[in-house]
Design an enzyme around this catalytic site. Structure first.
Site, PDB file in Angstrom:
ATOM      1  N   ASP A 195     -10.465   2.699   3.396  1.00  0.00           N
ATOM      2  CA  ASP A 195      -9.172   2.044   3.230  1.00  0.00           C
ATOM      3  C   ASP A 195      -8.197   3.097   2.728  1.00  0.00           C
ATOM      4  O   ASP A 195      -8.614   4.083   2.107  1.00  0.00           O
ATOM      5  CB  ASP A 195      -9.251   0.944   2.156  1.00  0.00           C
ATOM      6  CG  ASP A 195     -10.077  -0.235   2.619  1.00  0.00           C
ATOM      7  OD1 ASP A 195     -10.513  -0.226   3.779  1.00  0.00           O
ATOM      8  OD2 ASP A 195     -10.264  -1.146   1.807  1.00  0.00           O
TER       9      ASP A 195
ATOM     10  N   LYS B 104      -6.163  -7.875  12.914  1.00  0.00           N
ATOM     11  CA  LYS B 104      -6.070  -7.207  11.608  1.00  0.00           C
ATOM     12  C   LYS B 104      -6.798  -5.867  11.562  1.00  0.00           C
ATOM     13  O   LYS B 104      -6.667  -5.052  12.446  1.00  0.00           O
ATOM     14  CB  LYS B 104      -6.620  -8.141  10.527  1.00  0.00           C
ATOM     15  CG  LYS B 104      -5.919  -9.475  10.502  1.00  0.00           C
ATOM     16  CD  LYS B 104      -6.837 -10.528   9.941  1.00  0.00           C
ATOM     17  CE  LYS B 104      -6.417 -11.925  10.335  1.00  0.00           C
ATOM     18  NZ  LYS B 104      -7.505 -12.868  10.162  1.00  0.00           N
ATOM     19  N   LYS B 105      -7.570  -5.696  10.468  1.00  0.00           N
ATOM     20  CA  LYS B 105      -8.204  -4.401  10.288  1.00  0.00           C
ATOM     21  C   LYS B 105      -9.179  -4.069  11.422  1.00  0.00           C
ATOM     22  O   LYS B 105      -9.211  -2.936  11.900  1.00  0.00           O
ATOM     23  CB  LYS B 105      -8.941  -4.388   8.956  1.00  0.00           C
ATOM     24  CG  LYS B 105      -9.705  -3.126   8.707  1.00  0.00           C
ATOM     25  CD  LYS B 105     -10.476  -3.228   7.421  1.00  0.00           C
ATOM     26  CE  LYS B 105     -11.565  -2.172   7.388  1.00  0.00           C
ATOM     27  NZ  LYS B 105     -12.483  -2.383   6.275  1.00  0.00           N
TER      28      LYS B 105
ATOM     29  N   ASP C 257     -16.270  -7.174   8.328  1.00  0.00           N
ATOM     30  CA  ASP C 257     -17.124  -6.055   7.955  1.00  0.00           C
ATOM     31  C   ASP C 257     -18.589  -6.462   7.908  1.00  0.00           C
ATOM     32  O   ASP C 257     -19.449  -5.786   8.451  1.00  0.00           O
ATOM     33  CB  ASP C 257     -16.709  -5.506   6.587  1.00  0.00           C
ATOM     34  CG  ASP C 257     -15.244  -5.149   6.572  1.00  0.00           C
ATOM     35  OD1 ASP C 257     -14.770  -4.575   7.558  1.00  0.00           O
ATOM     36  OD2 ASP C 257     -14.564  -5.457   5.578  1.00  0.00           O
TER      37      ASP C 257
ATOM     38  N   ASP D 135      -0.681   0.051  10.644  1.00  0.00           N
ATOM     39  CA  ASP D 135      -0.341  -1.248  11.215  1.00  0.00           C
ATOM     40  C   ASP D 135       1.031  -1.718  10.757  1.00  0.00           C
ATOM     41  O   ASP D 135       1.538  -2.730  11.231  1.00  0.00           O
ATOM     42  CB  ASP D 135      -1.395  -2.296  10.819  1.00  0.00           C
ATOM     43  CG  ASP D 135      -2.474  -2.425  11.877  1.00  0.00           C
ATOM     44  OD1 ASP D 135      -2.316  -1.819  12.945  1.00  0.00           O
ATOM     45  OD2 ASP D 135      -3.457  -3.138  11.631  1.00  0.00           O
TER      46      ASP D 135
ATOM     47  N   GLU E 222       0.870  -1.170   0.000  1.00  0.00           N
ATOM     48  CA  GLU E 222       0.000   0.000   0.000  1.00  0.00           C
ATOM     49  C   GLU E 222       0.912   1.226   0.000  1.00  0.00           C
ATOM     50  O   GLU E 222       1.258   1.739   1.053  1.00  0.00           O
ATOM     51  CB  GLU E 222      -0.888  -0.005   1.250  1.00  0.00           C
ATOM     52  CG  GLU E 222      -1.773  -1.232   1.341  1.00  0.00           C
ATOM     53  CD  GLU E 222      -2.550  -1.334   2.656  1.00  0.00           C
ATOM     54  OE1 GLU E 222      -3.713  -1.718   2.583  1.00  0.00           O
ATOM     55  OE2 GLU E 222      -2.013  -1.030   3.713  1.00  0.00           O
TER      56      GLU E 222
HETATM   57  O1  LIG Z   1      -3.715  -6.048   9.742  1.00  0.00           O
HETATM   58  C1  LIG Z   1      -4.316  -5.295   8.970  1.00  0.00           C
HETATM   59  C2  LIG Z   1      -4.782  -5.706   7.705  1.00  0.00           C
HETATM   60  C3  LIG Z   1      -5.437  -4.806   6.894  1.00  0.00           C
HETATM   61  N1  LIG Z   1      -5.612  -3.531   7.293  1.00  0.00           N
HETATM   62  C4  LIG Z   1      -6.300  -2.557   6.401  1.00  0.00           C
HETATM   63  O2  LIG Z   1      -7.563  -3.028   6.033  1.00  0.00           O
HETATM   64  C5  LIG Z   1      -7.928  -2.518   4.770  1.00  0.00           C
HETATM   65  C6  LIG Z   1      -8.470  -3.619   3.876  1.00  0.00           C
HETATM   66  O3  LIG Z   1      -7.502  -4.609   3.625  1.00  0.00           O
HETATM   67  P1  LIG Z   1      -7.048  -5.015   2.134  1.00  0.00           P
HETATM   68  O4  LIG Z   1      -6.064  -6.073   2.227  1.00  0.00           O
HETATM   69  O5  LIG Z   1      -6.737  -3.792   1.386  1.00  0.00           O
HETATM   70  O6  LIG Z   1      -8.353  -5.689   1.585  1.00  0.00           O
HETATM   71  P2  LIG Z   1      -9.127  -5.402   0.200  1.00  0.00           P
HETATM   72  O7  LIG Z   1      -9.525  -6.704  -0.338  1.00  0.00           O
HETATM   73  O8  LIG Z   1      -8.389  -4.491  -0.686  1.00  0.00           O
HETATM   74  O9  LIG Z   1     -10.354  -4.615   0.794  1.00  0.00           O
HETATM   75  C7  LIG Z   1     -11.705  -4.951   0.696  1.00  0.00           C
HETATM   76  O10 LIG Z   1     -12.059  -6.081   1.475  1.00  0.00           O
HETATM   77  C8  LIG Z   1     -11.862  -5.970   2.894  1.00  0.00           C
HETATM   78  C9  LIG Z   1     -12.466  -7.170   3.534  1.00  0.00           C
HETATM   79  O11 LIG Z   1     -11.832  -8.324   3.163  1.00  0.00           O
HETATM   80  C10 LIG Z   1     -12.525  -4.734   3.442  1.00  0.00           C
HETATM   81  O12 LIG Z   1     -12.196  -4.598   4.797  1.00  0.00           O
HETATM   82  C11 LIG Z   1     -12.087  -3.524   2.686  1.00  0.00           C
HETATM   83  O13 LIG Z   1     -12.704  -2.372   3.176  1.00  0.00           O
HETATM   84  C12 LIG Z   1     -12.437  -3.719   1.215  1.00  0.00           C
HETATM   85  O14 LIG Z   1     -12.030  -2.584   0.456  1.00  0.00           O
HETATM   86  C13 LIG Z   1      -6.691  -1.836   4.191  1.00  0.00           C
HETATM   87  O15 LIG Z   1      -6.823  -0.438   4.304  1.00  0.00           O
HETATM   88  C14 LIG Z   1      -5.579  -2.336   5.093  1.00  0.00           C
HETATM   89  O16 LIG Z   1      -4.565  -1.400   5.240  1.00  0.00           O
HETATM   90  C15 LIG Z   1      -5.161  -3.099   8.522  1.00  0.00           C
HETATM   91  O17 LIG Z   1      -5.304  -1.954   8.901  1.00  0.00           O
HETATM   92  N2  LIG Z   1      -4.520  -4.001   9.341  1.00  0.00           N
HETATM   93 MN   LIG Z   2      -7.639  -2.727  -0.238  1.00  0.00          MN
END
Ligand SMILES: O=c1ccn([C@@H]2O[C@H](COP(=O)(O)OP(=O)(O)O[C@H]3O[C@H](CO)[C@@H](O)[C@H](O)[C@H]3O)[C@@H](O)[C@H]2O)c(=O)[nH]1
Ligand SMILES: [Mn+2]
Length: 832
Positions: free
Chosen positions: A361, A336-337, A520, A195, A166
């Site tokens: 995000d 995680k998130k 989510d 994170d 990212e």
């Molecule tokens: O340990 C962690 C892992 C992830 N994230 C954040 O969570 C968000 C989503 O993670 P990402 O790997 O980018 O997943 P995506 O598949 O791109 O995202 C979609 O799918 C996710 C669910 O799987 C949702 O949470 C997101 O909002 C949605 O955009 C990102 O901003 C990450 O930076 C954290 O803050 N900490």
């Molecule tokens: Mn994402």
């Protein structure tokens, strides 16, 4: 420029405050918002008012109904399709194929499941709605010119986790789009959760904060959109237009130059971070950094801008920007998130305590600078103000002007399913671009009557601590206000520590939900089961745009993760089939969640259905006794009813045929690869309790754009390859036998080829990717798929299908037919 790298634990807080460029904390009064609303409502009831523009009784939004003729025919067609499906299934259950019993049995089972999943998907779309907001009324009521704004405080959360996937430049752009948002500057705070605990992210944010001092006044002066510089400057600006302001052109060029410089600085930081080993980072004064280990470090908070952080070039204040990296220690589960969001929720409760929280995000920038006001039109709408838990905006993506073969942007989900849900209890929470009522995330029920507020907020101190943890500032309890900045910062650091959540309900009942479930979906589900409604915000200029590129394997990885989450949802204590029968979750809303938890099962039936046509071609058998007569007729009628529903759905939703078709193709590609794997993995985890890893989806970056559509090999791609080969082989086999056998065999062949072509047409983008040389698919992979496919087909030809059928008929008998007859035939009492 911001300080280099500061860590602050409660211990070194003093030194932290001394060096920090902008530590100022001013806490908003505790959110007694529901109470205020209630007072407002009761005042209105007592004093009848004549309708002025700023009349508080006037709605801030309205439902724009879907054209009633479209909706009417849509519903008629759904009912017809239901009937036709019933007749079709009855025919199928009562007419086994005698010399291909196995084929018939399997296909009938699959068709039954397809029917169930269709019901689960279709009926929540029964009353779709569109909405419109009245931003002018919002302004008149809460934000009059020349008066202090009455709009509520909003905390905007940005999450970032891995600087290599990212890029900090992307996060910086998102942050800039938030700082430039069209909302009173003292009423919005931007929190960034890192994170990754990454120097380059921190520094980029500090750089962005500096740049914002020029960027924000520029955005506001010319009312530009979008306010993320990267995406503003990529848009073609028409310099030769007649009425274009010359000073705009000049400022634009100047700004662009400044932005390029910012980019160079950020890229330099990224480059530097690759050269220096993590342990080499140093503090500004030369002392070793606080570890720089993203898995083992103290909590850190740094504030930029805001009241004390310097003014912009126009002499105005900027929204406060807070960098947060929660404490991480080995041996702790960080969730995680969801864990990051909960840490931000607590830190923000201590520092600014916005009544509303909006999360994006790091790769989803504000594309519409009025997005916060759009959300407030729903949140503050007198009709819904006490029960709106969240306002979800659709997840749209920045069009990188490249081939979007794999980047299906779920237009069907966002424009059809979610609009449908908006007419029930509201859309699901999808993880980004969503504005929450803080009270809802705290686990409170929606406020129905005035005294309920008091009741729901009144909780004994003991249970309060048990729920929210030791910090008295979280959860809305009334405490003596501390306005001392240092004390508050210390408290904020405390609430982002690893063990703050021990023995509390964070992640279980309050905040973002934990577990291997798609967090989510579960978070939104919890709110809906507590009786909150959600609203779908669809301003004509999309509120947020994602800028993450996607290649096939990334996309499959994402689908895999979601499908895996769904399986876990189904197997968890929150399983939507059984959970939360308290009369608050509306029936069709529940159906949607059940659909969400069960849809991966459909992929098993789909895999079978993609193999069946090839088997029919090889064996010369059919899944039904007489293709030409009754079956053929009902099949065609059924097909027509399907086409009619889809047609009408596209009509009311404005989804293009192309988007719909991409969605169908992707359904088959993912359904034959990522989804069935997710099921096995989900079951495996359920039985063994071994957790699976979370990989962050990669984000767009200048250098990365080229590899964007590179088709990366992953093990997920084996099954669709096999399916493709079998079906192609089936066509070759049957066409050549037809040539040998002569004319008569051509007619039934065409019927059979229909299904094979259906399968191959859906897999087409996949096949295309497979064939492109530059995609670097190992030859060994293709060869082994071919070998597997050959073994499979030979086995089918060699094995005498009659033996299996005899065995099945003897041992299982016509079970399906019998069960069906017992259950339904008498009930419906008509025969074909
Ligand atoms: O340990 C962690 C892992 C992830 N994230 C954040 O969570 C968000 C989503 O993670 P990402 O790997 O980018 O997943 P995506 O598949 O791109 O995202 C979609 O799918 C996710 C669910 O799987 C949702 O949470 C997101 O909002 C949605 O955009 C990102 O901003 C990450 O930076 C954290 O803050 N900490
Ligand atoms: Mn994402």
């Amino acid at each position: 420029m911001g300080p280099l790298w500061l860590a602050s634990t409660p211990q070194d807080l003093v030194s932290f405050c001394a060096v920090s460029s902008a530590v100022l904390v001013r806490r908003e009064p505790r959110p007694r918002i529901p109470l205020l609303f209630v007072m407002e409502v009761s005042v209105e009831i007592r004093t009848p008012v004549n309708y002025k523009a700023d009349d508080p009784q006037q709605p801030l939004s309205r439902v724009v109904p879907i054209s009633s003729s479209h909706l009417f025919s849509y519903r008629v067609v759904i009912i017809l399709r239901l009937f036709i499906l019933g007749i079709y299934l009855q025919y199928r259950y009562t007419h086994p194929v005698n010399d291909a019993y196995a084929l018939w049995l399997v296909s009938v089972l699959c068709e039954s499941w397809f029917s169930i999943s269709w019901l689960l998907d279709q009926f929540p779309k029964w009353s779709p709605v569109n909405r419109e907001t009245y931003l002018d009324r919002l302004a008149l009521r809460y934000d009059k010119d020349g008066e202090p704004s009455q709009l509520p405080h909003i905390d905007v959360f940005v999450t970032t986790a891995d600087p290599s996937r990212e890029p900090p430049l992307v996060t910086a752009n998102t942050v800039l789009s938030i700082l430039a948002v069209d909302y009173p500057v003292d009423k919005v705070t931007c929190y960034v959760s890192d994170d990754g605990y990454a120097m380059q992210t921190f520094e980029s944010i500090s750089q962005a904060a500096e740049f914002a001092k020029k960027w924000v006044p520029f955005c506001k002066k010319y009312s530009i959109e979008p306010r993320a510089p990267e995406f503003f400057f990529t848009e073609k600006i028409d310099y030769v237009k007649d009425d274009i302001d010359l000073s705009f052109i000049k400022d634009c060029r100047e700004m662009k130059r400044e932005y390029e410089e910012l980019k160079v600085r950020i890229n330099a930081l990224v480059a530097k971070s690759q050269k220096v080993s993590k342990e080499d980072w140093q503090m500004q004064d030369g002392t070793p950094g606080p570890g720089n280990n993203p898995r083992d470090h103290p909590g850190m908070i740094q504030m930029f801008l805001g009241h004390d952080g310097g003014l912009d070039t126009d002499g105005n204040e900027l929204p406060r920007l807070v960098y947060v990296s929660r404490e991480k220690r080995p041996g702790f589960s960080h969730h995680k998130k969801a864990g990051a969001m909960n840490a931000l929720m607590r830190a923000s409760a201590v520092l600014t305590n916005g009544a509303y929280i909006l999360n994006v995000d790091c790769d989803h920038y504000f594309n519409n600078c009025k997005a916060l006001k759009e959300a407030m039109c729903f949140m503050l709408d007198p009709a819904n103000e006490n029960k709106t838990g969240f306002v979800q905006f659709p997840q749209r993506f920045y069009d990188v002007d490249l081939d979007d073969r794999y980047a299906n942007h779920s237009m069907v989900f966002f424009n059809i399913n979610m609009k449908g849900l908006d007419g029930v209890q509201g859309p699901m929470y999808v993880g980004t671009g969503c504005c929450f009522n803080r009270q809802a995330l705290y686990g409170y029920d929606p406020v129905v009557a005035g005294d309920d507020v008091e009741k729901s907020l009144l909780m004994s101190q003991k249970s309060f601590t048990k729920r929210f943890g030791q910090c008295p500032l979280i959860g809305g309890a009334t405490v003596t206000d501390t306005t001392n900045a240092a004390t508050l910062l210390k408290e904020a650091i405390n609430v982002i520590s690893c063990n703050y959540e021990d023995e509390t309900e964070w992640g279980e009942e309050i905040g973002w939900m934990y577990g291997s479930v798609t967090e989510d979906i579960l978070t939104g589900f919890k709110l809906h089961t507590r009786g909150w409604i959600s609203i779908y915000g669809m301003p004509s200029r999309p509120g947020f745009l994602g800028c993450a590129p996607i290649n096939l394997s990334d996309r499959l990885g994402q689908i895999h993760r979601w499908a895996f989450g769904s399986v876990n949802f189904l197997l968890s204590r929150h399983c939507p089939i059984w959970y939360g029968y308290n009369g608050k979750l509306r029936f069709l809303e529940r159906v949607t969640y059940i659909n969400n938890a069960t849809y991966p099962i459909t992929s098993i039936a789909l895999v079978v259905y993609c193999v069946l046509p090839a088997i029919c071609l090889f064996t010369g058998k059919l899944i039904s006794p007489e293709i030409k007569d009754v079956y053929g007729m009902w099949f065609i009628i059924f097909l027509l009813s399907i086409i009619a529903t889809i047609f009408l759905e596209l009509l009311w939703s404005d989804v293009s045929f192309r988007d719909w078709w991409r969605n169908e193709q992707f359904w088959v590609i993912a359904g034959t690869s990522a989804q069935p794997f997710a099921i096995f993995q989900g079951l495996f985890q359920f039985i063994t309790k071994i957790e699976t890893k979370f990989t962050v989806t990669s984000k767009v970056d200048d250098q990365k754009v080229n590899e964007l559509y590179v088709f990366k090999w992953t093990w997920l791609l084996v099954p669709p390859t096999i399916i493709t080969i079998i079906n192609l082989a089936g066509i070759a086999f049957s066409v050549s036998s037809a040539i040998i056998d002569g004319y008569e065999s051509w007619v039934p062949l065409i019927g059979r080829l229909f299904f094979t072509i259906w399968v191959l047409a859906h897999l087409y983008p996949f096949i295309e990717g497979l064939l492109q040389r530059e995609n670097g698919i190992p030859t060994s992979f293709i060869l082994s798929s071919i070998v597997l496919a050959m073994i499979f087909t030979l086995w089918w030809i060699r094995v005498d299908p009659f033996k299996i059928d005899k065995w099945l008929e003897v041992n299982i008998g016509s079970t399906v037919t019998n069960i069906y007859n017992k259950l339904f035939a008498k009930l419906l009492d008509f025969d074909l």
